[in-house]
Enzyme design. Structure first.
Site, short mmCIF file in Angstrom:
data_model
loop_
_atom_site.label_atom_id
_atom_site.label_comp_id
_atom_site.label_asym_id
_atom_site.label_seq_id
_atom_site.Cartn_x
_atom_site.Cartn_y
_atom_site.Cartn_z
CG ASP A 1 67.00 35.11 47.65
OD1 ASP A 1 67.92 34.47 48.19
OD2 ASP A 1 67.16 36.22 47.10
CB SER B 1 74.19 34.57 32.94
OG SER B 1 73.40 35.59 32.40
CE LYS C 1 77.21 37.69 31.38
NZ LYS C 1 75.83 38.23 31.48
#
Length: 448
Positions: A310, A299, A324
């Site tokens: 990224d 999460s 998740k």
């Protein structure tokens, strides 16, 4: 002109006819759907009354209705559920940083309770419960067929009381029992320390204390090191971090990014989407970062790891995360209860959803399972002889006392690093990466 007007009117009339021809069946279908819903609600009422009057024992109306509501929510996905007034109060306490229990984050998989991660320094952690364990019974009573909330309720109890959970673990032939003493769980969201020249920030959960703990801990370690120029970089240890508050994940990510998207969420309707961007300011002042993850990182942990990965602001090391990628909204209900409803999926800056896939590390590093020492390993191994052990060997008179002292300090650090590889191979690997990046200079630093 008259012909044009008539044509226009004729077109309008045809348009009305066409619209009515299309709308008619749609309205009829909607009416039919509504009638079906009302019939199902009538069926629910019939069953409810039959249970009240015909069940072998008296039933509590309130509990029966709450169970029906919870069943409706839990049928959607593993993370939607109904929270009674007591459960909602416990959730509020948990996100504030203190709660009672065993200290494990759990989910449900094929009817069994699966451990997402044990929390650092809790009774479950001390008892050896690990991420990926399946809890099949509590005090000898099977949890198969129970809702996740019911199974969790079985594990709750007075502080100081004993609970025995039965665990199925990959690699173990037979299930085994683990005894745990319940305790009040007081979470320190972030633990900071320095290993070698690397600042290690161990983030155990994302609650209201996470960013303040991280900021204060990092400032303290940098100050003790004599300034940020004296450290190789930062290790963000997110292993076995089950997640928590979305806003804290955003703030932690923003702490190490100067610009760009952090995360976006997309709901069922396009208008439900949201996007969060970083603001200028980097707590690490451009120093390299390594993020550690494993199968217990879920999460909010995955939001941080995905954002820094990224943007090429960090190297992600470890094993695949939990996966998740959904967002739950807690909706207050009458009677002080609440509904936890999955309302969106979240996406990393590159637009990838990690739902059921997880964050893939840049460098896969497995953590070796601890193995019991054998009798042979317990015996003292003979120390390797060196030149200094030889009788009559020459002294080294080319070094000053300060130089000798520096060599001894370097040797002690090397021995500590070697011991760390035995204790925590993944962390040692992360620190070695920071050493390499720092040795190569600013051009090798990971940049946005």
């Amino acid at each position: 002109m008259k012909k044009l007007i008539m044509a226009a009117v004729g077109g309008a009339v045809l348009g009305l006819v066409a619209t009515s021809q299309i709308a008619g069946p749609l309205l009829a279908q909607e009416a039919e759907n509504n009638a079906s819903v009302y019939e199902q609600l009538d069926l629910f009422g019939d069953i409810f009354e039959r249970i009240r009057t015909g069940y072998v024992e008296d039933v509590n109306d309130k509990e029966l209705i709450e169970a029906a509501i919870n069943g409706m929510l839990t049928s959607l996905d593993p993370h939607s559920s109904y929270l009674s007034a007591d459960d909602a109060a416990r959730m509020r306490v948990q996100t504030s940083g203190e709660f009672g229990g065993l200290g494990i984050e759990v989910t449900q998989e094929e009817g069994w309770v699966k451990v997402v991660s044990p929390m650092d320094g809790t009774p479950a952690d001390a008892a050896g419960v690990i991420a990926g364990d399946y809890i099949t019974a509590v005090d000898g009573e099977s949890v198969l067929g129970l809702t996740l909330d019911d199974a969790v309720n079985m594990m709750r109890g007075p502080v100081g009381s004993e609970i025995i959970i039965t665990i199925v673990r990959e690699g173990e032939v037979e299930p085994f029992d683990v005894s745990i003493i319940r305790d009040t769980i007081k979470l320190t969201a972030v633990r900071s320390r320095t290993e070698g020249n690397a600042v290690v920030l161990r983030i155990t959960t994302f609650n209201d204390q996470t960013f303040p703990n991280l900021r204060d801990g990092m400032e303290k370690q940098i100050e003790e090191a004599g300034g940020i120029d004296n450290i190789d970089g930062i290790v963000l240890d997110l292993r076995n971090n089950p997640g928590g508050l979305l806003n804290q994940a955003i703030i932690v990510s923003d702490a190490f990014l100067d610009a760009g998207e952090i995360v976006s969420t997309r709901g069922r309707a396009a208008s439900d989407g949201e996007r969060w961007n970083a603001e200028e300011g980097d707590l690490a002042d451009g120093k390299p970062i390594v993020v550690l993850i494993n199968g217990g990182s879920a999460s909010a942990s995955e939001i941080v790891a995905g954002a820094l990965q990224d943007h090429r602001r960090a190297i992600v090391v470890g094993t695949n995360s939990f996966g998740k990628g959904s967002v739950q909204t807690v909706v207050p209900l009458r009677g002080d209860g609440a509904m936890r409803l999955t309302t969106a999926r979240y996406y990393t800056p590159s637009g990838r959803s990690i739902q059921a896939l997880g964050i893939s590390p840049d460098i896969i590093v497995e953590q070796p399972r601890p193995r019991p020492a054998t009798d042979e390993e317990d015996e003292d191994q003979p120390r390797q002889r060196t030149e200094a052990d030889l009788r009559g060997s020459l002294d080294n008179d080319s070094l000053t006392e300060d130089e000798i002292s520096q060599i001894e300090e370097d040797r002690a650090r090397a021995e500590a690093a070697a011991q760390l590889r035995e204790d925590d191979y993944q962390l040692a690997y992360a620190i070695d990466i920071l050493k390499g990046l720092n040795a190569l200079g600013p051009t090798a630093m990971v940049q946005q």
